[in-house]
Design a protein around this motif. Structure first.
Motif, short mmCIF file in Angstrom:
data_model
loop_
_atom_site.label_atom_id
_atom_site.label_comp_id
_atom_site.label_asym_id
_atom_site.label_seq_id
_atom_site.Cartn_x
_atom_site.Cartn_y
_atom_site.Cartn_z
N LEU A 202 -10.66 -5.30 9.82
CA LEU A 202 -10.74 -6.38 10.81
C LEU A 202 -12.14 -6.96 10.88
O LEU A 202 -12.32 -8.19 10.98
N ALA A 203 -13.13 -6.09 10.80
CA ALA A 203 -14.52 -6.57 10.84
C ALA A 203 -14.83 -7.47 9.66
O ALA A 203 -15.45 -8.53 9.80
N ALA A 204 -14.38 -7.07 8.48
CA ALA A 204 -14.62 -7.88 7.28
C ALA A 204 -13.87 -9.21 7.35
O ALA A 204 -14.38 -10.25 6.91
N ALA A 205 -12.65 -9.21 7.91
CA ALA A 205 -11.84 -10.44 7.97
C ALA A 205 -12.38 -11.45 8.96
O ALA A 205 -12.32 -12.66 8.72
N TYR A 206 -12.96 -10.98 10.07
CA TYR A 206 -13.39 -11.90 11.12
C TYR A 206 -14.87 -12.24 11.07
O TYR A 206 -15.26 -13.36 11.45
N PHE A 207 -15.72 -11.32 10.64
CA PHE A 207 -17.16 -11.56 10.67
C PHE A 207 -17.72 -12.11 9.36
O PHE A 207 -18.68 -12.88 9.36
N PHE A 208 -17.16 -11.70 8.23
CA PHE A 208 -17.63 -12.25 6.96
C PHE A 208 -16.45 -12.39 5.99
O PHE A 208 -16.37 -11.70 4.98
N PRO A 209 -15.51 -13.27 6.32
CA PRO A 209 -14.32 -13.46 5.48
C PRO A 209 -14.67 -13.96 4.08
O PRO A 209 -15.56 -14.79 3.91
N GLY A 210 -13.98 -13.41 3.11
CA GLY A 210 -14.17 -13.82 1.72
C GLY A 210 -15.43 -13.29 1.07
O GLY A 210 -15.72 -13.63 -0.09
N GLN A 211 -16.18 -12.41 1.76
CA GLN A 211 -17.44 -11.90 1.21
C GLN A 211 -17.31 -10.55 0.52
O GLN A 211 -18.24 -10.10 -0.14
N VAL A 212 -16.17 -9.89 0.70
CA VAL A 212 -15.97 -8.59 0.08
C VAL A 212 -14.68 -8.61 -0.74
O VAL A 212 -13.73 -9.34 -0.40
N ALA A 213 -14.64 -7.81 -1.79
CA ALA A 213 -13.44 -7.72 -2.63
C ALA A 213 -12.34 -6.99 -1.88
O ALA A 213 -12.58 -5.97 -1.23
N THR A 214 -11.12 -7.51 -1.96
CA THR A 214 -9.97 -6.90 -1.30
C THR A 214 -8.94 -6.48 -2.34
O THR A 214 -9.08 -6.77 -3.54
N ILE A 215 -7.89 -5.83 -1.86
CA ILE A 215 -6.81 -5.42 -2.77
C ILE A 215 -6.18 -6.66 -3.40
O ILE A 215 -5.92 -6.69 -4.62
N ALA A 216 -5.95 -7.70 -2.60
CA ALA A 216 -5.32 -8.92 -3.11
C ALA A 216 -6.20 -9.63 -4.13
O ALA A 216 -5.72 -10.09 -5.18
N SER A 217 -7.52 -9.72 -3.86
CA SER A 217 -8.41 -10.44 -4.78
C SER A 217 -8.64 -9.68 -6.08
O SER A 217 -8.97 -10.28 -7.10
N THR A 218 -8.42 -8.38 -6.05
CA THR A 218 -8.66 -7.55 -7.24
C THR A 218 -7.37 -7.26 -8.00
O THR A 218 -7.34 -7.32 -9.23
N PHE A 219 -6.31 -6.92 -7.26
CA PHE A 219 -5.07 -6.48 -7.92
C PHE A 219 -3.89 -7.42 -7.67
O PHE A 219 -2.84 -7.25 -8.27
N GLY A 220 -4.04 -8.40 -6.80
CA GLY A 220 -2.94 -9.27 -6.44
C GLY A 220 -2.23 -8.77 -5.18
O GLY A 220 -2.51 -7.68 -4.67
N GLU A 221 -1.31 -9.57 -4.68
CA GLU A 221 -0.58 -9.21 -3.47
C GLU A 221 0.32 -7.99 -3.70
O GLU A 221 0.91 -7.83 -4.76
N ILE A 222 0.41 -7.15 -2.66
CA ILE A 222 1.29 -5.98 -2.73
C ILE A 222 2.72 -6.43 -2.44
O ILE A 222 2.99 -7.05 -1.40
N PRO A 223 3.66 -6.15 -3.33
CA PRO A 223 5.06 -6.51 -3.06
C PRO A 223 5.58 -5.80 -1.82
O PRO A 223 5.16 -4.68 -1.51
N HIS A 224 6.51 -6.41 -1.11
CA HIS A 224 7.03 -5.80 0.12
C HIS A 224 8.37 -5.10 -0.11
O HIS A 224 9.18 -4.96 0.80
N SER A 225 8.61 -4.66 -1.34
CA SER A 225 9.84 -3.92 -1.65
C SER A 225 9.57 -2.99 -2.82
O SER A 225 8.56 -3.13 -3.52
N LEU A 226 10.49 -2.05 -3.04
CA LEU A 226 10.36 -1.14 -4.16
C LEU A 226 10.67 -1.87 -5.47
O LEU A 226 11.45 -2.83 -5.48
N PRO A 227 10.06 -1.43 -6.56
CA PRO A 227 10.36 -2.07 -7.85
C PRO A 227 11.75 -1.72 -8.33
O PRO A 227 12.37 -0.77 -7.85
N ARG A 228 12.23 -2.45 -9.30
CA ARG A 228 13.54 -2.17 -9.87
C ARG A 228 13.48 -0.92 -10.75
O ARG A 228 12.45 -0.59 -11.32
N PHE A 229 14.62 -0.25 -10.84
CA PHE A 229 14.76 0.92 -11.70
C PHE A 229 14.60 0.49 -13.16
O PHE A 229 15.25 -0.46 -13.61
N GLN A 230 13.71 1.17 -13.87
CA GLN A 230 13.45 0.80 -15.27
C GLN A 230 13.07 2.05 -16.06
O GLN A 230 12.15 2.77 -15.68
#
Length: 578
Positions: A202-230
């Motif tokens: 929360l501190a990073a998002a409100y006080f210095f947004p976009g200044q630190v690497a996040t999961i989304a900026s490094t690995f992409g958005e986390i899917p909101h469901s389980l992957p398919r069986f493969q």
């Protein structure tokens, strides 16, 4: 798990529900953090937490075990990903699951206890160093840092990029660290890693947004469901190539899960089933890769938290997995915004807690062979890899153990004490020994590590060429084929000199060995006695009585009578000749 429901009640379910939710909240950030540290996307750690966590609770051998990704796997999985890639990591994980299942079915769970403690502490502390050092770049927000397989290259990479230090990342990490330290003091029942993660995010998002690497900026958005069986693409070449890594994952997973189960036993006064635990771990690690998950095992810290939170059955482990699944479905977008700098202090603390500092120091200060094993395993874990470290630790332990066991073999020449007739080494002194009968006490295991000493000592006795050699074997608990071969050689050499070998007090195992190898037939069953006294009595009948003439040694109480008898016979013979 079904046995746990024999007396299950609504109150038990309430306790399991609460414990499962608490552990699930703790497991979510750890699952992502361990996945990132292992070189894969954070969602793969979440998938592992959900699927493996549920399956280990259902099929495992402990009522309280919480399974999922752990810090112990980090250096192993990272090395596999960097060398073979993510898809091959899934194959290696599946193969490790097969090996774990076979360990359980073959009832090998008890063998894990034979791994020396210094080896376990050595590689655990080494893994802690690797995890801690691996989070330095995220803690300081360094840019352009490339991951390498070896520790020194990673440290060099960090030193080269220190000038890219990000003050916002450091601030974020320190906020997380602060709340992790403070929260237990004021709110001991609230998971401090979760509070630290939320506060710093929360501190990073409100006080210095976009200044630190996040999961989304490094690995992409986390899917909101389980992957398919493969099902991964298995080939003979891949299976052969990944057999070594899979074996490492399986052994490490077995050790970690059974250690966790033992900790749970100690906290609850229960007893886990080690073979079923390994089988459950195997099933979980076979199915999890089919959904994109990484290797899993029993997590000691989460299992302890589960117990402290009031869990009474494996239901809590199932709830823990379902709770993480619910968070994934509902809050995946928010998890994607978590800064990597917020994850770093959590993993650093995990590394600090798993470092076994006190135990490491205690073993080191003993300045024994265990200290050497500990240091060897630790150094090789950090500077080489875990596979080499464990192999070297086990081999070194075996060599030092054989050396100690070989040195423990005692071979002493003995005689009956004139006062109480008990056989003692002290009874042998100048002017008190028998030139025709050599009596030895053999004490300790007669195996390949001690065979040379045994042969040298007995051959030295044969050099004096007594008529009879008696070996007291009542203190020999074990004999291998090397020891049996040496004994056969002694019998052969002694017979060539016209001597007679007698054995007394054979224990069951050595007696069975000489029976199976047919050495018993060569010695002769009539030359093996239950007690030393019987062997001595028999040996006295095989003496050259002429040599007893004038003998003043008095090695046995019968000697005086033999000496007198010989003198009378000699005088009679002289009279007849006259």
């Amino acid at each position: 798990m079904l046995r746990s429901f024999s007396s299950y009640s609504t109150d038990h379910f309430r306790k399991d529900l609460l414990a499962g939710i608490i552990v699930g909240v703790i497991a979510l950030p750890l699952g992502m953090a361990f996945a990132i540290a292992s070189g894969v996307k954070p969602e793969y750690g979440i998938y592992t937490t959900i699927i493996a966590g549920i399956l280990i609770s259902i099929f495992g051998g402990s009522n309280y075990q919480i399974g999922g990704p752990t810090g112990a796997f980090v250096p192993v999985l990272l090395g596999i990903v960097m060398t073979y890639g993510y898809q091959n990591l899934l194959i290696a994980g599946f193969m490790a699951g097969v090996l774990l299942l076979l360990m359980g079915l073959l009832k090998l769970g008890g063998l894990i206890k034979f791994i020396p403690r210094p080896v376990i502490i050595g590689f655990t502390s080494g893994i802690a160093v690797i995890i801690f050092s691996g989070q330095i770049a995220n803690f300081f927000g360094l840019r352009g840092v490339e991951q390498h397989e070896d520790f020194l290259s990673n440290m060099k990479e960090i030193m080269i990029h220190l000038d890219t230090m990000n003050v916002y990342s450091i601030t974020t990490a320190l906020i997380c660290f602060f709340f992790m330290i403070v929260t237990p003091k004021f709110f001991p029942k609230i998971p401090s890693p979760l509070i630290g993660l939320l506060a710093s995010s929360l501190a990073a998002a409100y006080f210095f947004p976009g200044q630190v690497a996040t999961i989304a900026s490094t690995f992409g958005e986390i899917p909101h469901s389980l992957p398919r069986f493969q099902v991964p693409q298995f080939t003979f070449e891949k299976v052969h190539m990944l057999l070594g890594p899979a074996f490492t994952i399986a052994v490490l997973g077995a050790i970690e899960s059974l250690l966790s189960a033992v900790v749970a036993d100690g906290m609850t006064g229960t007893k886990h089933n080690s073979n079923r635990e390994l089988a459950g771990q195997g099933i979980a690690n076979m199915i999890t890769p089919l959904f994109g998950g990484i290797a899993a095992t029993g997590a000691i810290a989460r299992t302890a938290t589960n117990i402290k939170s009031g869990a009474v059955s494996p239901v809590s482990g199932v709830v823990h997995g379902l709770a993480v699944l619910l968070v994934l479905v509902l809050f995946a977008p928010y998890a994607s915004a978590i800064p990597l700098a917020s994850m770093a202090p959590i993993l650093m603390r995990v590394a600090w807690n798993m470092s076994e500092r006190k135990e490491f120091s205690r073993i080191l200060l003993t300045k024994t062979s265990d200290s050497l094993i500990l240091c060897t395993t630790f150094v090789l874990t950090v500077f080489a890899n875990l596979t080499i470290a464990v192999e070297a630790g086990l081999i070194l332990s075996l060599i030092l153990f054989v050396r100690r066991m070989g040195a423990s073999l005692k071979i002493e020449q003995v005689l009956p004490d004139p006062e109480d007739k008990k056989v003692r080494p002290a009874a042998i002194e100048e002017g008190h020994h028998c030139p025709q009968i050599s009596l030895f006490t053999v004490e300790g295991p007669l195996f390949f590590g001690a065979a040379q000493l045994f042969e040298h000592r007995i051959m030295e006795a044969i050099h004096y060429r007594p008529n009879v050699l008696i070996l007291r074997m009542s203190k020999v608990p074990y004999m291998d084929t090397t020891g049996e071969t040496i004994l056969a050689d002694i019998l052969k050499d002694f017979r060539e000199q016209g001597g007679l070998l007698l054995l007394s007090g054979m224990q069951p195992q050595p007696a069975e060995v000489i029976k199976r190898t047919k050495l018993l037939d060569l010695i002769g069953a009539e030359h093996i006695f239950s007690h030393t006294g019987e062997a001595i009595t028999f040996a006295l009948t095989k003496l050259n009585k002429n040599k007893c003439l004038g003998c003043k040694q008095s090695a046995f109480h019968e000697c005086a009578e033999l000496s007198i008898g010989n003198e009378k016979e000699t005088k009679t013979d002289k009279g007849l000749l006259a």
